[in-house]
Design a protein around this motif. Structure first.
Motif, PDB file in Angstrom:
ATOM      1  N   PRO A 132      13.598   3.578   0.630  1.00 43.05           N
ATOM      2  CA  PRO A 132      13.322   4.296  -0.627  1.00 43.05           C
ATOM      3  C   PRO A 132      13.340   3.397  -1.863  1.00 43.05           C
ATOM      4  CG  PRO A 132      15.084   5.374   0.619  1.00 43.05           C
ATOM      5  CD  PRO A 132      14.819   4.077   1.298  1.00 43.05           C
ATOM      6  N   PHE A 133      13.894   2.188  -1.735  1.00 42.13           N
ATOM      7  CA  PHE A 133      14.129   1.341  -2.914  1.00 42.13           C
ATOM      8  C   PHE A 133      13.134   0.199  -3.072  1.00 42.13           C
ATOM      9  CE2 PHE A 133      18.142   3.078  -1.341  1.00 42.13           C
ATOM     10  CZ  PHE A 133      18.586   3.747  -2.471  1.00 42.13           C
ATOM     11  N   VAL A 134      12.249  -0.016  -2.096  1.00 42.78           N
ATOM     12  CA  VAL A 134      11.408  -1.223  -2.136  1.00 42.78           C
ATOM     13  C   VAL A 134       9.957  -0.914  -2.514  1.00 42.78           C
ATOM     14  CG1 VAL A 134      12.846  -2.500  -0.511  1.00 42.78           C
ATOM     15  CG2 VAL A 134      10.934  -1.134   0.368  1.00 42.78           C
ATOM     16  N   ASP A 135       9.309  -1.933  -3.076  1.00 41.81           N
ATOM     17  CA  ASP A 135       7.884  -1.832  -3.428  1.00 41.81           C
ATOM     18  C   ASP A 135       6.994  -2.350  -2.296  1.00 41.81           C
ATOM     19  OD1 ASP A 135       8.317  -0.999  -6.252  1.00 41.81           O
ATOM     20  OD2 ASP A 135       9.299  -2.945  -6.370  1.00 41.81           O
ATOM     21  N   TYR A 136       7.544  -3.236  -1.472  1.00 42.86           N
ATOM     22  CA  TYR A 136       6.785  -3.818  -0.359  1.00 42.86           C
ATOM     23  C   TYR A 136       7.667  -3.903   0.877  1.00 42.86           C
ATOM     24  CZ  TYR A 136       3.511  -5.531  -3.898  1.00 42.86           C
ATOM     25  OH  TYR A 136       2.611  -5.603  -4.932  1.00 42.86           O
ATOM     26  N   VAL A 137       7.050  -3.721   2.035  1.00 43.82           N
ATOM     27  CA  VAL A 137       7.699  -4.085   3.302  1.00 43.82           C
ATOM     28  C   VAL A 137       6.813  -5.155   3.934  1.00 43.82           C
ATOM     29  CG1 VAL A 137       8.503  -3.341   5.564  1.00 43.82           C
ATOM     30  CG2 VAL A 137       8.651  -1.772   3.613  1.00 43.82           C
ATOM     31  N   LEU A 138       7.423  -6.294   4.220  1.00 42.65           N
ATOM     32  CA  LEU A 138       6.678  -7.414   4.806  1.00 42.65           C
ATOM     33  C   LEU A 138       7.023  -7.510   6.295  1.00 42.65           C
ATOM     34  CD1 LEU A 138       4.844  -9.914   4.312  1.00 42.65           C
ATOM     35  CD2 LEU A 138       6.904 -11.218   3.884  1.00 42.65           C
ATOM     36  N   VAL A 139       6.034  -7.223   7.117  1.00 40.39           N
ATOM     37  CA  VAL A 139       6.221  -7.303   8.571  1.00 40.39           C
ATOM     38  C   VAL A 139       5.832  -8.719   8.999  1.00 40.39           C
ATOM     39  CG1 VAL A 139       5.417  -6.424  10.802  1.00 40.39           C
ATOM     40  CG2 VAL A 139       5.715  -4.849   8.862  1.00 40.39           C
ATOM     41  N   GLU A 169       8.184  10.764   4.507  1.00 40.33           N
ATOM     42  CA  GLU A 169       9.319  10.749   3.574  1.00 40.33           C
ATOM     43  C   GLU A 169       8.904  10.664   2.103  1.00 40.33           C
ATOM     44  OE1 GLU A 169      12.348  11.200   4.798  1.00 40.33           O
ATOM     45  OE2 GLU A 169      11.698  11.035   6.889  1.00 40.33           O
ATOM     46  N   GLY A 170       7.631  10.418   1.858  1.00 41.67           N
ATOM     47  CA  GLY A 170       7.174  10.294   0.466  1.00 41.67           C
ATOM     48  C   GLY A 170       7.568   8.986  -0.196  1.00 41.67           C
ATOM     49  N   TYR A 171       7.699   7.924   0.588  1.00 37.18           N
ATOM     50  CA  TYR A 171       8.035   6.606   0.010  1.00 37.18           C
ATOM     51  C   TYR A 171       6.807   5.976  -0.631  1.00 37.18           C
ATOM     52  CZ  TYR A 171      12.256   6.900   2.946  1.00 37.18           C
ATOM     53  OH  TYR A 171      13.424   7.288   3.529  1.00 37.18           O
ATOM     54  N   ASN A 172       7.059   4.921  -1.419  1.00 32.54           N
ATOM     55  CA  ASN A 172       5.961   4.343  -2.202  1.00 32.54           C
ATOM     56  C   ASN A 172       5.611   2.900  -1.866  1.00 32.54           C
ATOM     57  OD1 ASN A 172       5.330   6.535  -3.942  1.00 32.54           O
ATOM     58  ND2 ASN A 172       7.343   6.223  -4.884  1.00 32.54           N
ATOM     59  N   TYR A 173       6.263   2.296  -0.898  1.00 26.59           N
ATOM     60  CA  TYR A 173       6.026   0.863  -0.638  1.00 26.59           C
ATOM     61  C   TYR A 173       4.614   0.576  -0.124  1.00 26.59           C
ATOM     62  CZ  TYR A 173       7.418   2.642   3.987  1.00 26.59           C
ATOM     63  OH  TYR A 173       7.525   3.374   5.135  1.00 26.59           O
ATOM     64  N   LEU A 174       4.184  -0.666  -0.357  1.00 25.77           N
ATOM     65  CA  LEU A 174       2.964  -1.162   0.282  1.00 25.77           C
ATOM     66  C   LEU A 174       3.385  -1.937   1.520  1.00 25.77           C
ATOM     67  CD1 LEU A 174       0.864  -2.455  -2.773  1.00 25.77           C
ATOM     68  CD2 LEU A 174       0.591  -0.313  -1.504  1.00 25.77           C
ATOM     69  N   ILE A 175       2.567  -1.895   2.546  1.00 20.94           N
ATOM     70  CA  ILE A 175       2.875  -2.580   3.802  1.00 20.94           C
ATOM     71  C   ILE A 175       2.069  -3.874   3.861  1.00 20.94           C
ATOM     72  CG2 ILE A 175       2.950  -2.398   6.327  1.00 20.94           C
ATOM     73  CD1 ILE A 175       2.773   0.741   5.810  1.00 20.94           C
TER      74      ILE A 175
END
Ligand code: DX5
Ligand code: ZN
Length: 224
Positions: A132-139, A169-175
């Motif tokens: 819920p706290f991040v702008d990006y998730v880096l795989v 969940e309605g999160y906002n991060y970019l993958i």
């Protein structure tokens, strides 16, 4: 919701460090807005790249969005220095600190965007509390440390999982995905729903960088 327009972040790890201004110009001319900046400490990963001074020096020559990937132990020790050096996005590794929430909060408090990265051996479920706290998730689709490695195909499943979680969940991060991304591997990650890709060797080995960027965007669009 899947992003229609693929974002591309060329990694300067694959560039000639002695002529970084040319590399930054090539990235700008290719039509992308980002540059991926790989920071390695020789501890978290078995390779050493550069520190904040290099980022600060690059900043004098570029207005690109600096997407800084910290592959360092206890990254919270260096967040302020990399922010002051001109970073726009700072991504830290889940595996590198006991205090991801504290580190992500610090990045955001400095006015930057924050990302969380996971190694190939780390599951998406292990970062659920920070999502819920991040702008990006880096795989990470290779084990971090070096450019030019082979893409780990199973990484696309993590992209799909993150997409589903975001929708539910309605999160906002970019993958974002990093490692072994090229014309050969883009389709599987694009169909899984990736928003952004890092390209090091595929970008810099391409004689026509603008053509590479356009081609990747077209392939991603076809695969969506
Ligand atoms: C690997 C780095 C990557 C690397 C990608 O540790 O995090 O960003 O530069 O390089 P390629 O695209 O060549 O796999
Ligand atoms: Zn990277």
């Amino acid at each position: 919701m899947k992003n229609v327009n693929l974002l591309i972040s060329p990694s300067i790890l694959a560039a000639d460090f002695s002529d970084i201004v040319t590399a930054l110009d090539e990235i700008r001319e290719s039509g992308t807005d980002y540059v991926h900046v790989d920071v390695m400490d020789g501890m978290f990963v078995p390779n050493i790249s550069f520190g904040p001074k290099f980022v600060k020096d690059m900043r004098k020559h570029s207005d690109l969005i600096f997407d800084v990937h910290l592959m360092i132990e206890e990254p919270e020790r260096y967040i302020k220095q990399f922010a002051d050096a001109g970073s726009d996005i700072i991504t830290i590794h889940h595996e590198a600190t006991r205090h991801t929430h504290k580190a992500i909060s610090e990045i955001k408090a400095l006015g930057l965007e924050a990302g969380i990265a996971i190694n190939p051996g780390t599951s998406v479920s292990s970062i659920s509390a920070i999502l819920p706290f991040v702008d990006y998730v880096l795989v990470m689709s290779v084990n971090p440390g070096f450019g030019g490695q082979s893409f780990i195909e199973e990484s696309a499943n993590k992209v799909a999982e993150l997409c589903e979680l975001r929708d539910n969940e309605g999160y906002n991060y970019l993958i974002n995905i990093d490692g072994g991304i090229s014309e050969k591997t883009i389709k599987s990650v694009a169909s899984a729903g990736v928003d952004m890709i890092v390209a090091g060797s595929a970008f810099f080995s391409s004689p026509d960088k603008k053509g590479f960027v356009e081609n990747m965007k077209r392939l991603a669009e076809e695969a969506r």
